[in-house]
Design a protein around this motif. Structure first.
Motif, PDB file in Angstrom:
ATOM      1  N   ALA A 130       0.837  -1.192   0.000  1.00  0.00           N
ATOM      2  CA  ALA A 130       0.000   0.000   0.000  1.00  0.00           C
ATOM      3  C   ALA A 130       0.870   1.239   0.000  1.00  0.00           C
ATOM      4  CB  ALA A 130      -0.918   0.016   1.221  1.00  0.00           C
ATOM      5  N   GLY A 131       0.278   2.305  -0.403  1.00  0.00           N
ATOM      6  CA  GLY A 131       0.945   3.598  -0.465  1.00  0.00           C
ATOM      7  C   GLY A 131       0.161   4.426  -1.465  1.00  0.00           C
ATOM      8  N   ALA A 132      -0.216   5.608  -1.048  1.00  0.00           N
ATOM      9  CA  ALA A 132      -1.131   6.404  -1.855  1.00  0.00           C
ATOM     10  C   ALA A 132      -0.607   6.612  -3.280  1.00  0.00           C
ATOM     11  CB  ALA A 132      -1.356   7.750  -1.173  1.00  0.00           C
TER      12      ALA A 132
ATOM     13  N   ASP B 115      -7.263   7.717  -3.977  1.00  0.00           N
ATOM     14  CA  ASP B 115      -6.176   7.476  -4.937  1.00  0.00           C
ATOM     15  C   ASP B 115      -6.749   7.013  -6.271  1.00  0.00           C
ATOM     16  OD1 ASP B 115      -4.529   7.997  -2.748  1.00  0.00           O
ATOM     17  OD2 ASP B 115      -4.448   5.878  -2.210  1.00  0.00           O
TER      18      ASP B 115
ATOM     19  N   LEU C 246       2.526  -1.263   7.204  1.00  0.00           N
ATOM     20  CA  LEU C 246       1.248  -0.705   7.656  1.00  0.00           C
ATOM     21  C   LEU C 246       0.373  -1.886   8.072  1.00  0.00           C
ATOM     22  CD1 LEU C 246      -0.697   1.609   5.245  1.00  0.00           C
ATOM     23  CD2 LEU C 246      -1.651  -0.552   5.909  1.00  0.00           C
TER      24      LEU C 246
ATOM     25  N   ASP D 131      -6.598  -1.663  -1.311  1.00  0.00           N
ATOM     26  CA  ASP D 131      -6.364  -0.278  -1.735  1.00  0.00           C
ATOM     27  C   ASP D 131      -6.426  -0.142  -3.248  1.00  0.00           C
ATOM     28  OD1 ASP D 131      -5.721   0.173   0.912  1.00  0.00           O
ATOM     29  OD2 ASP D 131      -4.010   1.449   0.418  1.00  0.00           O
TER      30      ASP D 131
ATOM     31  N   TYR E 111       0.935   2.522  11.604  1.00  0.00           N
ATOM     32  CA  TYR E 111       2.117   2.610  10.750  1.00  0.00           C
ATOM     33  C   TYR E 111       3.348   2.132  11.499  1.00  0.00           C
ATOM     34  CZ  TYR E 111      -0.434   6.073   7.840  1.00  0.00           C
ATOM     35  OH  TYR E 111      -1.322   6.736   7.031  1.00  0.00           O
TER      36      TYR E 111
ATOM     37  N   ARG F 281       6.664   2.903  10.185  1.00  0.00           N
ATOM     38  CA  ARG F 281       7.417   3.496   9.080  1.00  0.00           C
ATOM     39  C   ARG F 281       8.413   4.550   9.533  1.00  0.00           C
ATOM     40  NH1 ARG F 281       2.410   6.469   5.934  1.00  0.00           N
ATOM     41  NH2 ARG F 281       3.939   6.585   4.259  1.00  0.00           N
TER      42      ARG F 281
ATOM     43  N   ASN G 158      -0.679   3.488  -5.319  1.00  0.00           N
ATOM     44  CA  ASN G 158      -2.067   3.196  -5.700  1.00  0.00           C
ATOM     45  C   ASN G 158      -2.443   3.977  -6.966  1.00  0.00           C
ATOM     46  OD1 ASN G 158      -2.240   1.708  -3.333  1.00  0.00           O
ATOM     47  ND2 ASN G 158      -3.364   3.278  -2.194  1.00  0.00           N
TER      48      ASN G 158
ATOM     49  N   ARG H 280      -2.600  13.034   6.844  1.00  0.00           N
ATOM     50  CA  ARG H 280      -2.562  11.866   7.727  1.00  0.00           C
ATOM     51  C   ARG H 280      -2.239  12.329   9.141  1.00  0.00           C
ATOM     52  NH1 ARG H 280      -4.746  10.144   4.013  1.00  0.00           N
ATOM     53  NH2 ARG H 280      -4.194   8.454   2.604  1.00  0.00           N
TER      54      ARG H 280
END
Ligand code: KDG
Length: 316
Positions: free
Chosen positions: A31-33, A258, A89, A294, A103, A105, A36, A167
Motif C-alpha cells: 500500500a501507499g497512496a 487514490d 502498515l 487499496d 504505521y 514506518r 495506488n 494523515r
C-alpha cells in the motif's frame, strides 16, 4: 518517456480480518497512496512510474515485484543499502465500517527519500508529476525531495498534481499546513477533501467557494474537492462542475481517493473535458470502494463500463 511519475513511500500492508490483539489472520499486500495512483493509471493503459525507496528486504522485494507486475515502471526506485527496512502498515477492520491503521514506518527506507533519488526520473516528455501530502510528513529529506521535484517539474513544463492526503498519525495540521502551503503554490492540479482545503488555503478562514476561487486566482488550473459518498467537484477558470458519487455497495473505502485521482489524471492525459475527467474519476473511485484492498480492484480500461450495468448483472 513516462506519462506520469509518482513519488512516495510504498509499504508492505498487513490486513487483519478481525481484531489484531486476538490474533486475527492477516493478509499481506502492499500500500501507499502514490503507488495506488500509479497502479490505477497503469491499469488504464498509461505509462506510470513510481519513485521511492524500499529496504533491501523481503517486503521491499514484494513492493517492487507487485509494482512491476502491475506494469508500473520502477527503474527509478531505489533499494536502501543503509539497512533501513521497508515500511509496514497494519490495518484492522475494527468494526463494520471503521478501519484502523497503524504505521511502522518511522526510520523506514521510504522515509529516507532524498532529492537525488527523484530528479533523475523527471525527464522532458513526462507529462504529470503526482505528489501527495503524505511524503513531506515522512522526514525533512523527503519533504525537500518533494519540493525539489515540484520545482523541477515546473521548470520542465510537467503538470504537478498534489493530493493533500492529510494523515493525522504522521503530523499535526499546523505542521502539515506549513509544509503543504508552499507545495500547493507549485501545483497545477490540487486535490483535497473538503475538510483538508484549509491546509492549502492562504487564508484558512475562507469559506470553501472563496478558498477555491483564491486558489484558482493564484494559478492552480484544477481545484478538485472530494466529498466521499457525496461526490466531488472540480473548479477551473471556466467554472465549477460537480458529480455525485456512483452508487455502489461500499466494501472498503481505503484507496478510493487514490483511485479517484488516477481516473482524473487518466482523463487529463486523454484530453477529456472537465466533466468527462470527473466522470472517469468517479468511476475509478467507485471501483475502489466496491472492492477489497487499496488498489486490487481498480479497473482496466475495458472494465470501466462495467459500472454502467444494472446491479446484480452476471456477464456471460
Ligand atoms: O490512500 C490510501 C493510503 O492511505 C494507503 O495506501 C497507505 O499511503 C498510505 C498512507 O500513508 O496512509
Amino acid at each position: 518517456p513516462l506519462d506520469v511519475v509518482t513519488v512516495g513511500e510504498t509499504m508492505a500492508a498487513l490486513r487483519a480480518t478481525g481484531s489484531v490483539r486476538l490474533g486475527a489472520p492477516m493478509q499481506l499486500s502492499v500500500a501507499g497512496a502514490e503507488a495506488n495512483v500509479a497502479i490505477g493509471l497503469a491499469r488504464l493503459g498509461h505509462r506510470a512510474g513510481w519513485v521511492g525507496r524500499v529496504g533491501d528486504d523481503e517486503f521491499g522485494a514484494l513492493v517492487l515485484r507487485t509494482l512491476r507486475a502491475e506494469q508500473v515502471d520502477v527503474s527509478h526506485a531505489h533499494l536502501d543499502t543503509d539497512g533501513r527496512p521497508t515500511g509496514l502498515l497494519a490495518r484492522e477492520d475494527r468494526i463494520a465500517d471503521l478501519v484502523r491503521v497503524a504505521y511502522y514506518r518511522a526510520g523506514s527506507a521510504g522515509s529516507a527519500l532524498r532529492t537525488a533519488d527523484v530528479l533523475p526520473a523527471l525527464n522532458p516528455g513526462v507529462r504529470i508529476l503526482h505528489l501527495t501530502g503524505i511524503t513531506p510528513a515522512l522526514s525533512s529529506s523527503a519533504a525537500e525531495a518533494v519540493r525539489a521535484a515540484a520545482a523541477r517539474a515546473a521548470e520542465l513544463g510537467i503538470i504537478v498534481c498534489l493530493d493533500v492526503n492529510y494523515r493525522a498519525r504522521l503530523w499535526s495540521s499546523a505542521e502539515a499546513r506549513q509544509a503543504l502551503l508552499p507545495l500547493a503554490r507549485m501545483a497545477d492540479v490540487l486535490v483535497a477533501s473538503a475538510d483538508e482545503l484549509h491546509l492549502v488555503s492562504e487564508d484558512p478562514s475562507l469559506p470553501e467557494p472563496d478558498a477555491v476561487a483564491a486558489l484558482l486566482a493564484q494559478g492552480r488550473s484544477d481545484v478538485v474537492i472530494t466529498r466521499g459518498g457525496d461526490g466531488a467537484s472540480v473548479s477551473t477558470v471556466r467554472g465549477t462542475v460537480s458529480v455525485p458519487a456512483r452508487k455502489v455497495p461500499v466494501v472498503d473505502v481505503v484507496g478510493a481517493g487514490d483511485a479517484f485521482v488516477a481516473g482524473y489524471l487518466s482523463g487529463l492525459l486523454d484530453g477529456l473535458e472537465v466533466e468527462d475527467r470527473l466522470h472517469r474519476a468517479a468511476t475509478t473511485g467507485a471501483f475502489a470502494v466496491t472492492t477489497r484492498g487499496d488498489w486490487e480492484g481498480l479497473p482496466t480500461r475495458r472494465d470501466l463500463v462495467l459500472l454502467d450495468q444494472p446491479a446484480g448483472t452476471t456477464l456471460r
